[in-house]
Design a protein around this motif. Sequence first.
Motif, mmCIF file in Angstrom:
data_model
loop_
_atom_site.group_PDB
_atom_site.id
_atom_site.type_symbol
_atom_site.label_atom_id
_atom_site.label_comp_id
_atom_site.label_asym_id
_atom_site.label_seq_id
_atom_site.Cartn_x
_atom_site.Cartn_y
_atom_site.Cartn_z
ATOM 1 N N ASN A 127 10.882 47.332 13.534
ATOM 2 C CA ASN A 127 9.680 47.118 13.671
ATOM 3 C C ASN A 127 8.924 46.780 12.488
ATOM 4 N N THR A 128 7.965 45.806 12.389
ATOM 5 C CA THR A 128 7.481 45.638 11.008
ATOM 6 C C THR A 128 6.038 46.065 11.306
ATOM 7 N N GLU A 129 5.553 46.435 10.061
ATOM 8 C CA GLU A 129 4.074 46.979 10.260
ATOM 9 C C GLU A 129 3.349 46.411 8.928
ATOM 10 N N PRO A 130 2.684 45.281 8.984
ATOM 11 C CA PRO A 130 1.916 44.551 7.994
ATOM 12 C C PRO A 130 0.607 45.536 7.489
ATOM 13 N N ILE A 131 0.308 45.949 6.390
ATOM 14 C CA ILE A 131 -0.855 46.577 6.025
ATOM 15 C C ILE A 131 -1.474 45.767 5.019
ATOM 16 N N ASP A 132 -2.812 45.309 5.314
ATOM 17 C CA ASP A 132 -3.726 44.732 4.333
ATOM 18 C C ASP A 132 -4.345 45.629 3.468
ATOM 19 N N THR A 133 -4.152 45.720 2.235
ATOM 20 C CA THR A 133 -4.754 46.589 1.128
ATOM 21 C C THR A 133 -5.206 45.834 -0.039
ATOM 22 N N SER A 134 -5.249 46.648 -0.992
ATOM 23 C CA SER A 134 -5.480 46.020 -2.492
ATOM 24 C C SER A 134 -4.515 46.803 -3.538
ATOM 25 N N GLY A 135 -4.266 46.284 -4.625
ATOM 26 C CA GLY A 135 -3.630 46.963 -5.642
ATOM 27 C C GLY A 135 -3.801 46.099 -6.885
ATOM 28 N N VAL A 136 -3.214 46.601 -7.935
ATOM 29 C CA VAL A 136 -3.136 45.972 -9.308
ATOM 30 C C VAL A 136 -1.866 45.318 -9.347
ATOM 31 N N VAL A 137 -1.704 44.067 -9.454
ATOM 32 C CA VAL A 137 -0.258 43.286 -9.631
ATOM 33 C C VAL A 137 -0.484 42.762 -11.076
ATOM 34 N N LEU A 138 0.574 43.230 -11.755
ATOM 35 C CA LEU A 138 0.784 42.806 -13.315
ATOM 36 C C LEU A 138 1.948 42.282 -13.481
ATOM 37 N N PRO A 139 2.187 40.953 -14.233
ATOM 38 C CA PRO A 139 3.448 40.511 -14.963
ATOM 39 C C PRO A 139 3.922 41.614 -15.952
ATOM 40 N N TYR A 140 5.430 41.581 -16.372
ATOM 41 C CA TYR A 140 5.763 42.257 -17.251
ATOM 42 C C TYR A 140 5.481 41.346 -18.727
#
Length: 122
Positions: free
Chosen positions: A45-58
């Motif tokens: 079962n796949t459960e997609p969740i739309d949300t937000s977060g901080v995505v940063l490169p290394y």
Amino acid sequence: MLFEFKDMLEDYESPIQVVITTSDTTTNAGYDEETGESIKGTIENTEPIDTSGVVLPYSANEIYQSGGRLTQYSRQLIIDMQIPPKSLVIHEGQKYSVENKSGYEDFADFIQYELKWVSAFG
């Protein structure tokens, strides 16, 4: 006592989708036509969740010091939700696998994940 960073992090958040896959091995996959016994099956079962977060490169230094574990396509995700390992995170059309989790949730209101680039397509 938790350090509260949520208000500060909201300024840097962008939309992401977290896809959590769970496997259910106790599911009946039908019946054997000859014996009439139930057949155990595995359903994912796949459960997609739309949300937000901080995505940063290394940084280049962090990539170098990782000894090859990180690449220029790897990312850091800072978010306030638990995400199981090997879940997918989709950000700006790129897919990433959740690899490692930091230990910050014991004293801060966020969790930092290491994301490994999977694919730009499909």
